[in-house]
Design an enzyme around this catalytic site. Structure first.
Site, short mmCIF file in Angstrom:
data_model
loop_
_atom_site.label_atom_id
_atom_site.label_comp_id
_atom_site.label_asym_id
_atom_site.label_seq_id
_atom_site.Cartn_x
_atom_site.Cartn_y
_atom_site.Cartn_z
N LYS A 116 0.80 -1.22 0.00
CA LYS A 116 0.00 0.00 0.00
C LYS A 116 0.83 1.27 0.00
O LYS A 116 1.85 1.35 0.69
CB LYS A 116 -0.91 0.01 1.22
CG LYS A 116 -2.06 -0.92 1.01
CD LYS A 116 -3.11 -0.79 2.07
CE LYS A 116 -3.94 -2.03 2.09
NZ LYS A 116 -5.04 -2.11 1.24
N GLU A 492 -21.30 -15.32 -1.55
CA GLU A 492 -21.28 -13.89 -1.84
C GLU A 492 -21.56 -13.52 -3.31
O GLU A 492 -21.12 -12.48 -3.79
CB GLU A 492 -19.93 -13.26 -1.43
CG GLU A 492 -19.64 -13.38 0.07
CD GLU A 492 -18.30 -12.76 0.49
OE1 GLU A 492 -17.84 -11.80 -0.16
OE2 GLU A 492 -17.73 -13.24 1.49
N GLU A 613 -4.61 -0.84 7.58
CA GLU A 613 -4.59 0.30 6.68
C GLU A 613 -5.04 1.58 7.37
O GLU A 613 -4.61 2.67 7.03
CB GLU A 613 -5.53 -0.02 5.53
CG GLU A 613 -5.47 0.88 4.35
CD GLU A 613 -6.44 0.37 3.30
OE1 GLU A 613 -6.45 -0.85 3.02
OE2 GLU A 613 -7.20 1.19 2.77
N GLU A 673 -4.12 -14.32 5.67
CA GLU A 673 -3.37 -14.60 4.44
C GLU A 673 -1.91 -14.75 4.83
O GLU A 673 -1.37 -13.96 5.59
CB GLU A 673 -3.57 -13.44 3.47
CG GLU A 673 -2.59 -13.37 2.31
CD GLU A 673 -1.37 -12.52 2.61
OE1 GLU A 673 -0.36 -12.73 1.93
OE2 GLU A 673 -1.40 -11.68 3.52
N HIS A 702 -4.11 -15.72 -5.26
CA HIS A 702 -3.83 -14.79 -6.35
C HIS A 702 -3.23 -15.47 -7.56
O HIS A 702 -3.01 -14.84 -8.58
CB HIS A 702 -2.90 -13.67 -5.86
CG HIS A 702 -3.69 -12.53 -5.30
ND1 HIS A 702 -3.34 -11.89 -4.16
CD2 HIS A 702 -4.82 -11.96 -5.72
CE1 HIS A 702 -4.23 -10.96 -3.90
NE2 HIS A 702 -5.15 -10.98 -4.83
#
Ligand code: GLN
Ligand code: ZN
Length: 764
Positions: A116, A492, A613, A673, A702
């Site tokens: 990030k 979902e 974050e 993760e 991923h």
């Protein structure tokens, strides 16, 4: 006298996400590089044009990137690993190999690490440096694009990452991994900077913007000293440097930053207005001061009257040494509010996207140089919208405010400690050792996306939509049963995005149509806009989770996005503290937990992938943040019965140094993760000390690669050495919505088999 107005950077993805479309088409092989280049060129030209029309003295160049601007800069400097090069050269496809491990030409390879960008939701590729690396200008994109803008007669200001920020953000194998080792590269790096600045000078460029956002962080002395060394050297270049800082105040670096020998300094007066006075006091007699006065991180219309009052005395004092700009690059806001035709006119009038922000900047600078502007219709109506927002009853809800009064009694969290709850839960659920589960979403097929869109556009009626989604849920449940998973999810499929979905179902939150913001590469998100008090008019997820539970005897896990993550991934109202807004979200979610529980859903996951974050950049503010963030989570979970098992999930951030607040969340189970960070990187001690159940991810979702039974087994055995086996869960790293069905089935099958093998092993 008019002040210079300028911009630190413009969103590059395009108002209609044109760059995303072009990139993905190129990656798929549906179009060629020429078409991609053409899209990039026309986007840049359009954006320059728009900025020029807004009356900026300079348009930024070098802010465009095919994947990421930090990766582009690493390429510019020639520090790109051989595995991304093609015939030893850096090519367009090198940038994609670096960003995503795959490109239309070249071998698949491990992508560069992504993380990030400060406290934003933008992700950059971490440059990899070696102690013996050489910096050579190998990729000339920023020079070429600057030349192209000049050729069009534009007055440009190239934007480049500063040398110290670039080093700080890089990683590499340095002696002992100590950050200071990187500073040994500084002299070599500065040589490359000198060459680039020289090139700009040859083009006739007068100002170069050099971004050093790390000046808002707490820097070790060695780095502060390095700043002096670097900028004393760069002062000999033939261009003027505008040193830009943003995302916070200069704090301890204020004296350092104001005294560096650069021609101009930009500060963020939206995040840290209090620094304006001390910066001005220490600026010296010659330096330009660029004041970041329009919020580059949020979408609210600027309070221009307030900005005017702040700047007017300064305008007289500094004269043409005062420049005005957005606080940071506009990369973090959507492009154009004019596209939003679905928002009601009142809400619309409260907002400002990139283009509108530049118009605000223009209006403000005109007002500062001509008092008549203050009487103009334009100024008055702009400010009237501000007042309208301040006074609006839409942002205020009595019922909620009354409820907030009782907050202290609601944030105590669960009634029993984990050690006692877990016994009751074990009795109720009777799960095997190494219970298996997934993180929530299952592959989102083209059909699902089509139905959601048709339903939204009114082309599919509610009954048919519900029937379709329920059919998918039933199928997903049957598949999970067949695979032998222990705790199931509904999948979902009704959710476009984990924050937007909840934004759509809560009042006080609006969702835009085109408010896209780049997250990484071609991925964009549309952050919900929290404009008022938050209420939950009706249950949001209960219908779907309950339906899923009717399809199976096994437990179905309810799935919510947590309050902190909803806050972090939204544009948040700026008329109250983030803490207060988060508490409101937490209350709404608390009611959802209660309703799920009442509907027979006894395991509920509250996702908090953005927990870290939200952490402020300044360590001074860190403890206070975690305290209220944890409290908000407790507001949400406090209604859960002792037998209701609360899960949480986090991913793609560094957990080691925040395990304490994570443990304080007091969830019964956390799934993490670990593929990106590798289990080894999770500090063994930290893991061993974690107090409740934990599921370290065993499948890197991923990648399309299917993990083998043996690989998963090895990971689990390693985890079992650190975590007591009765507290160990087995799950993928994150949700599966971006995966295809074939690799999902195969991977989950292997995961379940590995868990079964371990059960035998440990039962013996
Ligand atoms: N429940 C979410 C999903 O599975 C979690 C996603 C996330 O952590 N970002 O998609
Ligand atoms: Zn995740």
């Amino acid at each position: 006298m008019a002040h210079t107005i300028h911009n630190l950077g413009f969103p590059r993805i395009g108002a209609q996400r044109e760059l995303k479309t072009a990139l993905e088409s190129y990656w798929r092989g549906s179009s060629d590089a020429a078409a991609l280049y053409e899209t990039g060129k026309s986007l840049r030209e359009r954006h320059w044009q728009q900025q020029q029309t807004a009356g900026l003295q300079f348009v930024p160049t070098g802010d465009f990137a095919w994947y990421d601007h930090i990766a582009t800069w690493a390429a510019t400097l020639g520090v790109v690993s051989n595995r991304y090069r093609q015939n030893e050269k850096i090519t367009l496809n090198s940038l994609f190999l670096l960003g995503r491990g795959r490109a239309p030409s070249g071998q698949d390879t491990a992508a560069g690490e992504m993380t990030k960008w400060f406290d934003t939701n933008y992700h950059y590729i971490v440059p990899e440096l070696k102690a013996d690396c050489v910096f050579n200008i190998e990729w000339t994109q920023c020079l070429d694009e600057t030349a192209a803008a000049i050729a069009q007669g534009l007055n440009v200001k190239p934007v480049i990452p500063g040398p110290l920020t670039f080093l700080w953000l890089s990683k590499g194998e340095f002696n002992g991994g100590c950050d200071d080792e990187k500073l040994l590269l500084l002299d070599k790096l500065l040589l490359a900077y000198e060459k680039i600045l020289q090139q700009f000078a040859l083009f006739g460029v007068s100002w170069v913007q050099i971004d050093e956002p790390i000046l808002v962080l707490e820097l070790p002395l060695s780095w502060q000293t390095a700043f002096e060394r670097a900028y004393h050297r760069l002062q000999n270049s033939a261009v003027k440097l505008l040193l830009t800082t943003y995302f916070g105040g200069l704090n301890n670096n204020l004296m350092l930053a104001t005294r560096l020998p650069v021609a101009g300094l930009h500060i963020d007066c939206v995040r840290a207005p209090e620094q304006l006075k001390p910066v001005v006091d220490n600026l010296g007699p010659y330096k330009i001061l660029s004041v970041g006065i329009i919020d580059g991180r949020n979408i609210w219309r600027t309070n221009l009257a307030q900005a005017f009052n702040l700047l007017q005395p300064l305008s007289e004092k500094l004269g043409d040494r005062l420049w005005l700009a957005p606080s940071c690059s506009l990369l973090h806001v959507p492009v154009d509010l004019a596209q939003e035709t679905e928002l009601d006119t009142q809400l619309h009038s409260w907002l400002s996207f990139a283009i509108q922000k530049l118009d605000e900047l223009n209006l403000l600078s005109r007002a500062l140089s001509d008092a008549n502007v203050l009487n103009s219709e334009e100024w008055q109506s702009h400010n009237a919208a501000m007042v309208d927002r301040q006074l609006s009853s839409r942002t205020y809800n009595h019922e909620l405010r009354a409820r907030l009064e009782n907050l202290p009694s609601l944030q105590h969290g669960r009634s029993l400690p984990y050690s006692q709850r877990i016994k009751q839960q074990q009795q109720k659920w009777a799960l095997p050792l190494f219970p298996t589960t997934t993180i929530g979403s299952f592959p989102q097929t083209a059909d699902i996306r089509k139905w959601r869109k048709a339903y939204r556009d009114g082309d599919l009626d509610a009954v048919s939509y519900e029937r379709n989604i329920k059919a998918i849920i039933a199928e997903t449940i049957a598949l999970q049963e067949a695979l032998g998973l222990d705790v199931l999810v509904h999948g979902e499929s009704e959710r476009n995005d984990m924050s937007e979905y909840f934004g759509e179902h809560l009042t006080g939150i609006a969702v835009s149509e085109f408010g896209w913001v780049q997250s990484y590469g071609s991925r964009c998100v549309k952050p919900p806009i929290i404009y008022g008090d938050i209420l939950r008019p009706a249950a949001i997820t209960v219908e779907w989770s309950h339906y899923a539970q009717t399809q199976t005897q096994l437990p179905v896990k309810g799935m919510l996005t947590g309050p902190v993550t909803l806050l972090c991934w939204s544009f948040v109202r700026d008329d109250q503290s983030r803490k207060n807004t988060c508490q409101q979200l937490a209350l709404a979610l608390r009611d959802e937990v209660a309703d799920l529980q009442a509907a027979g859903i006894g395991i509920i996951q509250i996702d908090e992938p953005a927990f870290r974050e939200g952490q402020p950049l300044n360590s001074r503010d860190k403890d206070a943040y975690y305290q209220w963030a944890v409290n908000c989570f407790h507001i949400t979970t406090g209604v859960a019965d002792d037998t209701t098992q609360i899960h949480t999930h986090m991913c793609y951030s560094d957990f080691n140094d925040i395990m304490k607040p994570i443990a304080q969340l007091d969830a019964d189970v956390i799934t993490l993760e670990t593929a990106r960070s590798r289990l080894e990187l999770l500090d063994a001690q930290v893991l061993a000390n974690y107090p409740s159940d934990i599921g370290p991810g065993v499948w890197d979702i991923h990648s399309p690669i299917v993990p083998s039974v043996a690989e998963i087994q090895t990971l689990l055995e390693r985890a079992a050495q650190l975590i007591p086996v009765e507290r160990l869960w087995v799950n993928p790293d994150c949700g599966l919505k971006t995966r295809g069905w074939p690799e999902t089935l195969e991977s989950l099958r292997n995961m379940v088999t590995a868990a079964q093998l371990l059960r035998k092993q440990y039962a013996a």
